[in-house]
Design an enzyme around this catalytic site. Structure first.
Site, PDB file in Angstrom:
ATOM      1  N   SER A   1      33.914 -57.648 -62.843  1.00  0.00           N
ATOM      2  CA  SER A   1      33.950 -56.323 -63.667  1.00  0.00           C
ATOM      3  C   SER A   1      34.419 -56.670 -65.188  1.00  0.00           C
ATOM      4  O   SER A   1      35.476 -56.956 -65.059  1.00  0.00           O
ATOM      5  CB  SER A   1      34.718 -55.355 -63.031  1.00  0.00           C
TER       6      SER A   1
ATOM      7  N   ASP B   1      40.946 -45.590 -67.096  1.00  0.00           N
ATOM      8  CA  ASP B   1      40.176 -45.063 -67.871  1.00  0.00           C
ATOM      9  C   ASP B   1      39.610 -43.419 -67.900  1.00  0.00           C
ATOM     10  O   ASP B   1      39.521 -42.830 -68.894  1.00  0.00           O
ATOM     11  CB  ASP B   1      38.753 -46.016 -67.957  1.00  0.00           C
TER      12      ASP B   1
ATOM     13  N   ASP C   1      25.631 -47.988 -62.928  1.00  0.00           N
ATOM     14  CA  ASP C   1      26.411 -46.752 -62.880  1.00  0.00           C
ATOM     15  C   ASP C   1      25.833 -45.697 -63.722  1.00  0.00           C
ATOM     16  O   ASP C   1      25.657 -44.465 -63.128  1.00  0.00           O
ATOM     17  CB  ASP C   1      27.974 -47.135 -63.247  1.00  0.00           C
TER      18      ASP C   1
ATOM     19  N   ARG D   1      39.281 -46.441 -75.693  1.00  0.00           N
ATOM     20  CA  ARG D   1      38.713 -45.305 -74.938  1.00  0.00           C
ATOM     21  C   ARG D   1      38.902 -43.927 -75.932  1.00  0.00           C
ATOM     22  O   ARG D   1      38.081 -43.052 -75.837  1.00  0.00           O
ATOM     23  CB  ARG D   1      39.915 -45.175 -73.611  1.00  0.00           C
TER      24      ARG D   1
END
Length: 407
Positions: free
Chosen positions: A182, A127, A18, A98
């Site tokens: 994932s 996110d 990604d 995060r």
């Protein structure tokens, strides 16, 4: 693409498919210089390959930062002082990482003179909200590029085709080692989403879990550990002083050996959908149990109960991305004030997925008074006759309501 010209972007970069595609896409679509930032927050992966890939893509400014101590000291530990659980189950392992990444993105943008930051979070998840709320709180003028909300590369097949078209090297793991899930990992937890977990009725396969033994296969002999607390934080294990990151890494190791910390949850995402995820948080599970035990001995009843009332709101703030907010700061100040007395030791027994408290003590801050609590003769420390008036006063409104037939 915004009307304002973007000359330089700081990209949160892992070196995976990604973000490797995003790197090239930013260079092409925005005709800008890209700075890469890779954070080591304990995910357990070799990060130097990210440097090699970024260099091959023509990146001149590459940041690979070891943030493990800062992560646990300044984010995980403050959160655990609050005993935070989202929706009663989730220990917020992804959520709490995060704000640190957002903070460092903004700092690097300032250091390098970048106009914008970019991330690889999709338009469906939490996110994107967490990264961007954090960034805007720290730099209200920052520009943010979220490729998943702009491009049409919305499948793995399209990403692979783009990578092949532009000569982007993609590391294809052997099928036997490749996880279909994932996954996201840091020093606090590892998460699993997607694949067969998208059916909430399907039980996770035994081969999915990475950090913890199956509790049924864990050692048949319990292990006892002793944790020392200072102002609500663990500072030593079995008498051995450790840094925050060392504490969490060691508790992960011990807890994983005993099958502790697995969770299978359907949670409510901030963006509106329900999502099923599985988590392994061995060290965090032990920390939460121990911290509550330490507080049970040292915190005043009303302070402890008020903390419990505030906790769900505090947990939601972190889950939804409001770490850098006035309300989280206010709650943190109140929580931290209570922790000045959370000092002492907690003894735990770990056995086949269970964490059992077997002892707690505090030489300086215990509120447990044996002379009052004893079931033996208390030598006048507590007048049991006082309970009569206490009960009658508290029963007054109930008696009035009962006479009216309202109960």
């Amino acid at each position: 693409m915004p009307a304002t010209q973007i000359n330089k972007v700081v990209l949160a970069y892992s070196g995976g498919l990604d973000t490797s595609v995003i790197l090239k896409w930013l260079q092409q679509e925005y005709d800008c210089e890209v700075v890469t930032f890779t954070a080591d927050i304990g995910q357990g992966e070799e990060l130097e390959p990210a440097r090699t890939k970024a260099q091959a893509a023509g990146v001149k400014e590459i940041y690979i930062d070891d943030l493990r101590e800062e992560f646990v000291r300044d984010f995980v530990y403050p959160m655990f002082r609050a005993n935070a659980l989202y929706e009663g189950e989730y220990l917020l392992g992804t959520s709490i990482a995060r704000p640190l990444i957002a903070k460092r993105l903004v700092e690097i943008a300032r250091e390098t003179g970048a106009d914008a930051i970019s991330h690889g979070a999709t338009g469906k998840g939490n996110d994107q909200v967490r990264f961007e709320l954090g960034a805007y709180g720290l730099n209200p003028e920052i520009q943010i590029i979220a490729p998943w909300r702009e491009w049409d590369l919305l499948s793995r097949e399209k990403l692979l085709a783009y990578a092949e078209q532009h000569g982007i090297p993609v590391e294809m793991k052997r099928e036997g080692n490749k996880s279909p899930y994932s996954m996201d990992a840091n020093l606090l937890h590892i998460s699993y989403e997607g694949y067969d977990l998208e059916d909430p009725w399907v039980e996770p396969g035994a081969d999915m879990w990475r950090w913890t033994r199956d509790p049924q296969e864990a050692p048949n002999t319990p292990q006892e550990i002793e944790l020392r607390f200072e102002r609500g934080d663990i500072i030593a294990i079995d008498g051995n002083p450790m840094s925050p990151a060392q504490v969490l890494a060691e508790l992960n190791r011990i807890g994983g050996e005993h099958g502790i910390g697995r969770a299978d949850i359907v949670e409510n995402r901030y963006v509106g959908m329900k999502s099923r995820g599985c988590y392994e948080t061995p060290g965090g599970t032990i920390m939460l149990k121990a911290h509550r035990a330490m507080e049970s001995l040292t915190l005043d009843r009303e302070a402890a109960h008020l903390k419990d009332e505030l906790m769900p709101r505090y947990a939601s703030l972190i889950y939804n991305g409001y770490w850098f907010s006035p309300e989280r700061n206010m709650l943190q100040a109140a929580i931290d004030q209570t922790q000045s007395v959370v000092n002492g030791e907690v003894r735990l027994k770990l056995y086949k997925g269970n964490v059992m408290v077997t002892g707690r003590r505090s030489a300086s801050d215990s509120l447990f008074d044996t002379s009052i609590a004893t079931f033996e003769e208390d030598a006048g420390a507590y007048d049991q006759g006082d309970a009569t008036g206490f009960i009658r006063l508290n029963a007054l409104r109930l008696r009035v309501a009962g006479r009216k037939g309202r109960l």
